[in-house]
Design an enzyme around this catalytic site. Structure first.
Site, PDB file in Angstrom:
ATOM      1  N   GLU A 160       0.803  -1.230   0.000  1.00 14.89           N
ATOM      2  CA  GLU A 160       0.000   0.000   0.000  1.00 14.89           C
ATOM      3  C   GLU A 160       0.836   1.281   0.000  1.00 14.89           C
ATOM      4  O   GLU A 160       0.597   2.184   0.794  1.00 14.89           O
ATOM      5  CB  GLU A 160      -0.981  -0.018   1.183  1.00 14.89           C
ATOM      6  N   GLU A 265      -6.348 -10.498  -1.252  1.00  5.72           N
ATOM      7  CA  GLU A 265      -7.209 -10.221  -0.084  1.00  5.72           C
ATOM      8  C   GLU A 265      -8.671 -10.144  -0.524  1.00  5.72           C
ATOM      9  O   GLU A 265      -9.399  -9.226  -0.142  1.00  5.72           O
ATOM     10  CB  GLU A 265      -6.778  -8.903   0.589  1.00  5.72           C
TER      11      GLU A 265
HETATM   12  O1  9MR Z   1      -8.052  -7.739   8.294  1.00 11.02           O
HETATM   13  C1  9MR Z   1      -7.125  -6.930   9.006  1.00 11.02           C
HETATM   14  C2  9MR Z   1      -7.753  -6.420  10.281  1.00 11.02           C
HETATM   15  O2  9MR Z   1      -8.019  -7.496  11.164  1.00 11.02           O
HETATM   16  C3  9MR Z   1      -6.827  -5.417  10.947  1.00 11.02           C
HETATM   17  O3  9MR Z   1      -7.494  -4.836  12.053  1.00 11.02           O
HETATM   18  C4  9MR Z   1      -6.428  -4.343   9.960  1.00 11.02           C
HETATM   19  C5  9MR Z   1      -5.395  -3.407  10.548  1.00 11.02           C
HETATM   20  O4  9MR Z   1      -4.189  -4.053  10.770  1.00 11.02           O
HETATM   21  O5  9MR Z   1      -5.848  -4.917   8.801  1.00 11.02           O
HETATM   22  C6  9MR Z   1      -6.712  -5.770   8.119  1.00 11.02           C
HETATM   23  O6  9MR Z   1      -6.055  -6.275   6.970  1.00 11.02           O
HETATM   24  C7  9MR Z   1      -5.615  -5.298   6.009  1.00 11.02           C
HETATM   25  C8  9MR Z   1      -4.358  -5.827   5.369  1.00 11.02           C
HETATM   26  O7  9MR Z   1      -3.390  -6.084   6.340  1.00 11.02           O
HETATM   27  C9  9MR Z   1      -3.825  -4.871   4.334  1.00 11.02           C
HETATM   28  N1  9MR Z   1      -4.833  -4.537   3.362  1.00 11.02           N
HETATM   29  C10 9MR Z   1      -6.090  -4.075   3.891  1.00 11.02           C
HETATM   30  C11 9MR Z   1      -6.633  -5.084   4.896  1.00 11.02           C
HETATM   31  C12 9MR Z   1      -7.972  -4.642   5.412  1.00 11.02           C
HETATM   32  O8  9MR Z   1      -7.814  -3.473   6.168  1.00 11.02           O
END
Ligand code: 9MR
Length: 381
Positions: A160, A265
């Site tokens: 990102e 994802e």
């Molecule tokens: O699914 C993840 C959630 O449980 C966490 O709270 C959040 C923050 O760390 O991150 C989510 O996963 C993210 C991923 O690591 C990167 N792309 C976006 C995802 C959704 O926010």
């Protein structure tokens, strides 16, 4: 998109929905078709695992994951705030458990994220000078990527880094290390993890402007003589707005650069988006809860269930068309109850973005996805 196939898939979905609503007609997990088997000659089918799932605390989840998936990604346990909480302190407990898990069940492991601006440990957020940020950056990559070389199939090296307009996001890394930090991260990752596939990962990079930014990043890495093996398109989309044309163009353009494409994802939100339809995965963007923004607390209406099934099928037909360029399709979670989309961008909603419901039962979308491969008959055992 072949209309006949979608029509058959729609019929399959409609017929399945009538069965889906009758609990007794649900097949036991052991008799379900398996996504990983169905797509075994096409691409891997992955899921993100929570800490509890890595420890196999919930047996329903554990059985389903082993049966359906052949690739795993940590949803959270390899994020810097967990794995590297203090300057000299690393916490590899869960990441090591995940390595053991993937080995035990023969699943391909994708480690993520190595460099990400979000979920950084508090000590990094407090750093003001470039030298300290560089030290963190170098130590983190060498230690974490080095530890898992040979144990993980791939790393999402930078996650990102882009704004929606394709420019580099204003992060601590851009501010203190300059725009060359992305290439540098790949160079250091290649050194620390020579046996690991290296990916750039982002959401919305199928959108033209952001995609152009990603292509620029890839070209800079390649021009520097540094290895990049693939691009991860996260795939956090809204069921009413899955950009199939842009996704297809992205697969073509990233492949033309010699890269593998992974959908890293995948989930499809069915809930109203407070800012219009284009989904974002920027967790700093949140909105206030209002009841009208949470319309399906008592279950998903058949019409939406059906739409979800049809849209998932369209997506998988596209994935199959490009199976030679796609290494993996990973869902962001095992079942709807676990999804981050219940709390983003509004906390406490009831979303339905995945193929398995809150009881780990397959939804109509599971069957229409399977139909894309079989293309005939209805797979209900
Ligand atoms: O699914 C993840 C959630 O449980 C966490 O709270 C959040 C923050 O760390 O991150 C989510 O996963 C993210 C991923 O690591 C990167 N792309 C976006 C995802 C959704 O926010």
């Amino acid at each position: 998109m072949k209309k006949g196939i979608v029509y058959k898939l729609t019929i399959a979905g409609v017929l399945f929905i009538s069965c889906y609503n009758t609990k007794s007609s649900r097949p036991p997990a052991s008799r379900l078709p398996s996504l990983k088997e169905i797509f075994k000659n096409d691409f891997l089918i992955g899921t993100a695992l929570s800490a509890e799932q890595i420890e196999e605390k919930d047996s329903s989840a554990a059985v389903l994951v082993r049966q359906q998936f052949n690739a795993v990604t940590p949803e959270n346990v390899m994020k810097a705030e967990i794995i590297h909480p203090q300057w000299e302190e690393y916490n590899f407990d869960f990441a090591d458990k995940l390595v053991d898990y993937s080995k035990k069940y023969g699943m391909e492991l994708t480690a993520t994220p190595l460099i990400w601006h979000s979920q950084l440990p508090p000590f990094v957020s407090k750093l003001n000078d470039a030298d300290s940020v560089r030290r963190y950056f170098e130590d983190h990559i060498a230690t974490v990527a080095g530890r898992y070389d040979g144990k993980t199939h791939s790393w999402e090296v930078v996650n990102e880094a882009l704004n929606e307009d394709g420019s580099l996001r204003n992060t601590v890394f851009l501010q203190k290390l300059g725009s060359g930090y992305v290439v540098e991260a790949f160079r250091l990752a290649q050194k620390a993890a020579p046996n690991t596939q290296l990916y750039y990962n982002d959401y919305n990079i199928e959108q033209p402007r952001k995609r152009a930014g990603a292509i620029e990043i890839v070209k800079k890495i390649q021009a520097a003589g540094v290895r990049i093996d693939g691009v991860g398109i996260q795939g956090h989309w809204h069921v009413d707005d899955v950009p199939l044309n842009y996704i297809e163009q992205s697969i073509q353009e990233f492949s033309a650069l010699g890269l593998q494409v992974a959908f890293t994802e995948l989930d499809l939100s069915v809930l109203p988006n407070p800012w219009g339809r284009i989904a974002s995965a920027d967790i700093s963007q949140t909105a206030q809860y209002e009841a009208q923004m949470n319309p399906y607390t008592k279950g998903l209406p058949d019409s939406v269930q059906q739409k979800l099934a049809t849209v998932y099928a369209r997506l998988f037909l596209l994935f199959l068309k490009y199976k030679d360029n796609i290494s993996r399709v990973t869902f962001w979670g095992v079942n709807d109850g676990q999804s981050w989309l219940n709390d983003f961008p509004i906390r406490g909603r009831t979303n339905y973005p995945l193929l398995f419901d809150r009881q780990y039962h397959p939804k109509p979308a599971f069957y229409t996805v399977i139909e894309t491969k079989k293309k005939a008959g209805i797979v209900i055992h």
